[in-house]
Design an enzyme around this catalytic site. Structure first.
Site, PDB file in Angstrom:
ATOM      1  N   ASP A  64      -8.863  -9.521  -0.240  1.00  0.00           N
ATOM      2  CA  ASP A  64      -8.365  -8.886   0.915  1.00  0.00           C
ATOM      3  C   ASP A  64      -8.943  -7.231  -0.268  1.00  0.00           C
ATOM      4  O   ASP A  64      -8.545  -6.135   0.783  1.00  0.00           O
ATOM      5  CB  ASP A  64      -6.721  -9.051   0.839  1.00  0.00           C
ATOM      6  CG  ASP A  64      -6.565  -8.479   1.948  1.00  0.00           C
ATOM      7  OD1 ASP A  64      -6.079  -8.403   3.091  1.00  0.00           O
ATOM      8  OD2 ASP A  64      -5.284  -7.268   1.271  1.00  0.00           O
TER       9      ASP A  64
ATOM     10  N   ASN B 161       1.004  -1.163   0.000  1.00  0.00           N
ATOM     11  CA  ASN B 161       0.023   0.718  -0.317  1.00  0.00           C
ATOM     12  C   ASN B 161       1.044   1.149  -0.538  1.00  0.00           C
ATOM     13  O   ASN B 161       1.846   1.304  -0.531  1.00  0.00           O
ATOM     14  CB  ASN B 161      -0.758  -0.269   0.973  1.00  0.00           C
ATOM     15  CG  ASN B 161       0.117   0.269   2.459  1.00  0.00           C
ATOM     16  OD1 ASN B 161       1.067   0.539   2.688  1.00  0.00           O
ATOM     17  ND2 ASN B 161      -1.173  -0.473   3.554  1.00  0.00           N
TER      18      ASN B 161
END
Length: 325
Positions: A198, A9
């Protein structure tokens, strides 16, 4: 393999879905090898279930993930695989365990995708190992059946939802299943599905708390039915429960046969993901309380609270047992 920027991320933490995909690949390799270790009909091992998986430590860009797998139990038609993930800092040599997971696979014939073959037995060092494995097998079989029976919910859009409500953070992703997503038999890799799940769960968590979030754990992921190449899948996620420092998100996958299939949409996969909210320094921060509005939302909140307290009690018991040893 080394973790790269597209695995993580914006804060540099590797996506839980990336790690789940590597875990599933390792499990698929070892179980397929084992199921083809004796003369007979060729097969590919298909993922049926992933037991609860805890993300013990975040993995970061530049670290190397080492994934190892071991077969721990076989029934007549299924294989239990234990997978460990270790992170290595190649600059300092420091290593740490980040994940431990248990997966269940079934061997499907290369000639007939609907035919489940028999699994070659393994040799156990102790009789107790076989007995313990059989107990785990019966427990997961029962849980899979119970989960499938309560899988009738759908997520509907909410107009102008208030912040911190279920409708405010709920999210969906639509994906056309292509050849690169699939096994030799033309159905989706379990790891591909888990990565998408996810991703959706992470969006729900980020929308709710507006901070950096990481996967803390995944409750049992149940693969109810195969998803074939050419299907359109809808991955949906919604917040079910929040504690002071964690968020539980229900995620399910529905499949629409799109090419040469008269079948209607069906529920293919379901699971609960748990996320934690982090500050810019990577420290856990409080999570905004989930605001429940309907009776169904309140019921799901209480069910999530029960799972949270049960997991917390198990963790405390394990810590006490470790301290006594």
């Amino acid at each position: 393999r080394i973790m790269r920027p597209d695995d993580a991320n914006i804060a540099g933490n590797v996506h839980g879905g990336t790690i789940l995909k590597m875990i599933e690949e390792a499990g698929a390799i070892i179980s397929t090898r084992h199921c083809n270790s004796q003369a007979g009909e060729a097969c590919v091992a298909a993922l049926a279930r992933v037991e609860r998986t805890d993300f013990l430590s975040p993995m970061c860009i530049g670290e190397v993930a080492n994934v190892s797998a071991e077969i721990t139990y076989t029934s007549r038609h299924s294989v239990e695989v234990q997978v460990n993930v270790m992170s290595e800092n190649i600059l300092t040599g420091a290593k740490r365990v980040t994940n431990k997971a248990t997966l269940w696979y079934v061997p499907l014939s290369l000639k007939n995708v609907n035919k489940v073959l028999e699994v070659p037995p393994i040799q156990y060092v102790r009789k107790e190992q076989e007995d313990e494995g059989k107990k785990r097998y019966e427990e997961q079989k029962l849980d899979r059946l119970e989960t499938k029976q309560r899988n009738g919910d759908v997520i509907l859009p909410v107009i102008n939802p208030e912040p911190h409500t279920v409708g405010y953070s709920q999210s969906s992703l639509i994906h056309l299943v292509g050849p690169s997503d699939c096994t030799l038999l033309g159905f989706v890799h379990g790891g591909v599905t888990m990565k998408l799940m996810d991703e959706v769960a992470g969006i729900v968590a980020a929308r709710h708390c507006k901070t950096n979030i990481v996967t803390a754990s995944v409750d049992a992921i149940n693969f109810h039915e195969k998803i074939k190449k050419g299907c359109v899948i809808t991955v949906s996620g919604r917040m079910t429960f929040t504690s002071n420092k964690s968020m539980e998100i229900e995620v399910f996958v529905d499949a629409d046969p799109f090419v040469d299939e008269p079948r209607e949409r069906y529920r293919a996969v379901s699971a609960f993901f748990t996320y934690v909210s982090l500050s810019k320094e990577g420290k856990p921060v409080p999570v905004p309380q989930l605001l429940t509005e309907t009776e169904d939302e309140k019921r799901r909140f209480e069910e999530g609270k029960g799972r949270y307290l049960q997991t917390k009690a198990k963790r405390q018991a394990q810590m006490q047992q470790a301290a006594q040893q």
